[in-house]
Motif scaffolding. Structure first.
Motif, short mmCIF file in Angstrom:
data_model
loop_
_atom_site.label_atom_id
_atom_site.label_comp_id
_atom_site.label_asym_id
_atom_site.label_seq_id
_atom_site.Cartn_x
_atom_site.Cartn_y
_atom_site.Cartn_z
N LYS A 71 0.84 -1.13 -0.06
CA LYS A 71 -0.07 0.02 -0.12
C LYS A 71 0.82 1.22 0.02
CE LYS A 71 -4.39 -1.67 1.84
NZ LYS A 71 -5.30 -1.74 2.88
N GLN A 74 2.09 1.78 -3.51
CA GLN A 74 1.19 2.41 -4.21
C GLN A 74 0.86 3.74 -4.14
OE1 GLN A 74 -2.85 0.43 -3.44
NE2 GLN A 74 -3.45 1.10 -5.43
N LYS A 75 1.19 4.26 -2.74
CA LYS A 75 0.98 5.83 -2.64
C LYS A 75 2.43 6.45 -3.01
CE LYS A 75 -1.30 5.21 1.61
NZ LYS A 75 -1.51 5.32 3.14
N GLY A 94 -7.19 -7.53 -6.54
CA GLY A 94 -8.23 -6.96 -5.80
C GLY A 94 -9.00 -7.97 -4.82
N LYS A 97 -7.24 -7.93 1.74
CA LYS A 97 -6.99 -6.76 2.37
C LYS A 97 -7.37 -5.65 1.08
CE LYS A 97 -6.03 -7.73 6.96
NZ LYS A 97 -6.72 -7.18 7.75
N PHE A 98 -7.16 -5.98 -0.09
CA PHE A 98 -7.36 -5.32 -1.28
C PHE A 98 -8.78 -5.65 -2.12
CE2 PHE A 98 -2.76 -5.94 -0.29
CZ PHE A 98 -2.33 -4.66 -0.27
N LYS A 99 -9.53 -5.90 -1.19
CA LYS A 99 -10.80 -6.61 -1.99
C LYS A 99 -11.37 -4.97 -2.59
CE LYS A 99 -15.30 -8.49 -1.12
NZ LYS A 99 -15.29 -9.49 -2.23
N ASP A 100 -11.70 -5.34 -4.00
CA ASP A 100 -12.36 -4.43 -4.88
C ASP A 100 -11.58 -3.20 -5.37
OD1 ASP A 100 -14.54 -6.03 -5.06
OD2 ASP A 100 -15.44 -4.85 -3.38
N LYS A 101 -10.12 -3.31 -4.84
CA LYS A 101 -9.30 -2.15 -5.27
C LYS A 101 -8.07 -2.91 -5.51
CE LYS A 101 -10.96 0.96 -1.52
NZ LYS A 101 -10.80 1.94 -0.22
N PRO A 102 -8.00 -3.58 -6.92
CA PRO A 102 -6.99 -4.02 -7.20
C PRO A 102 -5.78 -2.92 -7.88
CG PRO A 102 -8.51 -3.83 -9.00
CD PRO A 102 -9.06 -3.59 -7.73
N TYR A 103 -4.31 -3.39 -7.48
CA TYR A 103 -3.25 -2.42 -7.55
C TYR A 103 -2.63 -3.01 -8.87
CZ TYR A 103 1.34 -0.17 -6.92
OH TYR A 103 2.39 0.44 -6.99
N LYS A 104 -3.14 -2.58 -9.99
CA LYS A 104 -2.58 -3.29 -11.34
C LYS A 104 -1.07 -2.64 -11.64
CE LYS A 104 -6.15 -5.80 -12.25
NZ LYS A 104 -5.98 -7.24 -12.31
#
Length: 319
Positions: A71, A74-75, A94, A97-104
């Motif tokens: 995370k 990602q920031k 996603g 802990k990253f549900k529905d927020k995939p880090y592509k």
């Protein structure tokens, strides 16, 4: 010296300093008592010895671990980080802990040491294989832990044995060596890098054995289906009284970065480890049995950063 000459001299100095300017990078790890922190330190030690050639200077930072590292990358607040291969998979897709927020934009530099699902039992329990667990008191991990989730997944995929067939205990890993010695449990599962003080404590206080999961169909199925799982071996003699190799499976500690990371910096990192691999292996007992091929296991190769891919191709490890 005239003003024009002074200007030329200053410009020349600036150009030279820019030409030889170093890249400063930081690797996020985990707690200082775990394996991630010395792993980051080992990578930086190798890289900093190569800094004259690469112009990349490396530092290490103690962090909250896998999820935090990803995370924070990602920031844009962290350059590199170490994370469990299952967390890397979940972040990209996603899940968890990253549900529905995939880090592509998440990318992999390499895998490092394995963290293996390990089953330790008291020798006098009579347990010789996974299927001998029936009727015994077995610790599967404290509620809500990754350890518990991994063990439950194994049993959910097993046709011949379920959690209903054993007497489930849910202690924290740190409590298990004493519980085993005091015969409160007959065995326990623990997902961990080896060697670890936990199993050393258990082996020094009672006679233990480690149980291979290589021949368990459910384990074979999971390793085949889940890209974040990989086989690993705990060599004989690592723990007192265990006189055989133990083959089991688990996640890998994976070095990750962002797709935005400079290709030459990532290349320098991967190349420095590959070029100094024998030295690297000596920097922590968890790397002793690593092979260069292991550095590419436990993750989807489509996530490999181009800089890392270039280094692995040059080393003949990737087509």
């Amino acid at each position: 010296m005239g003003r024009f000459s002074k200007g030329l001299a200053i410009a020349s100095l600036l150009a030279g300093s820019l030409l030889f300017a170093k890249e400063f990078i930081t690797i996020g790890t985990g707690g200082v008592t775990g394996v991630y922190y010395p792993t980051g330190g080992a990578i930086c030690r190798i890289m900093n010895k190569e800094a004259k050639n690469s112009n990349v200077k490396c530092t290490v930072e103690s962090t909250g671990g896998s999820v935090y590292n990803i995370k924070t990358i990602q920031k844009g607040e962290l350059d590199f980080g170490i994370a469990q291969s299952d967390v890397v998979y979940q972040a990209y897709h996603g899940e968890g802990k990253f549900k529905d927020k995939p880090y592509k934009d998440l990318r992999v530099v390499m895998s490092i040491h394995p963290e293996l699902l390990t089953l330790a039992v008291r020798k006098d329990s009579g347990i010789k294989s996974f299927f001998d667990l029936k009727g015994h008191v077995i610790n599967i991990g404290n509620p809500g832990s990754g350890n518990e989730a991994t063990v439950k997944m194994l049993f959910e995929n097993c046709k011949k044995l379920s959690l209903k067939d054993i007497k489930v205990e849910q202690l924290k890993a740190a409590e298990c060596p004493n519980a085993l010695k005091d015969k409160k449990i007959d065995g326990y599962f623990y997902m961990v890098g080896h060697p670890t003080a936990n199993f050393k404590d258990a082996a020094n206080s009672t006679d233990i054995d480690l149980i291979s999961l290589k021949d368990v169909p459910a384990a074979q199925k999971l390793v085949k289906e889940k890209p974040y799982y990989a086989w690993g071996t705990i060599p004989k003699g690592m723990y007192k009284g265990v006189d055989h190799d133990t083959v089991t499976y688990g996640v890998k500690a994976v070095l990750v970065t962002s797709a935005k990371a400079k290709e030459d910096v990532v290349y320098a990192m991967a190349k420095s480890i590959l070029d100094n691999f024998d030295k690297f292996k000596k920097l922590h007992p968890a790397y002793k049995h690593l092979t260069k091929e292991d550095l590419l296991k436990g993750f989807d190769h489509s996530l490999l950063h181009p800089g890392a891919a270039k280094a692995f191709k040059e080393a003949g490890l990737l087509k």
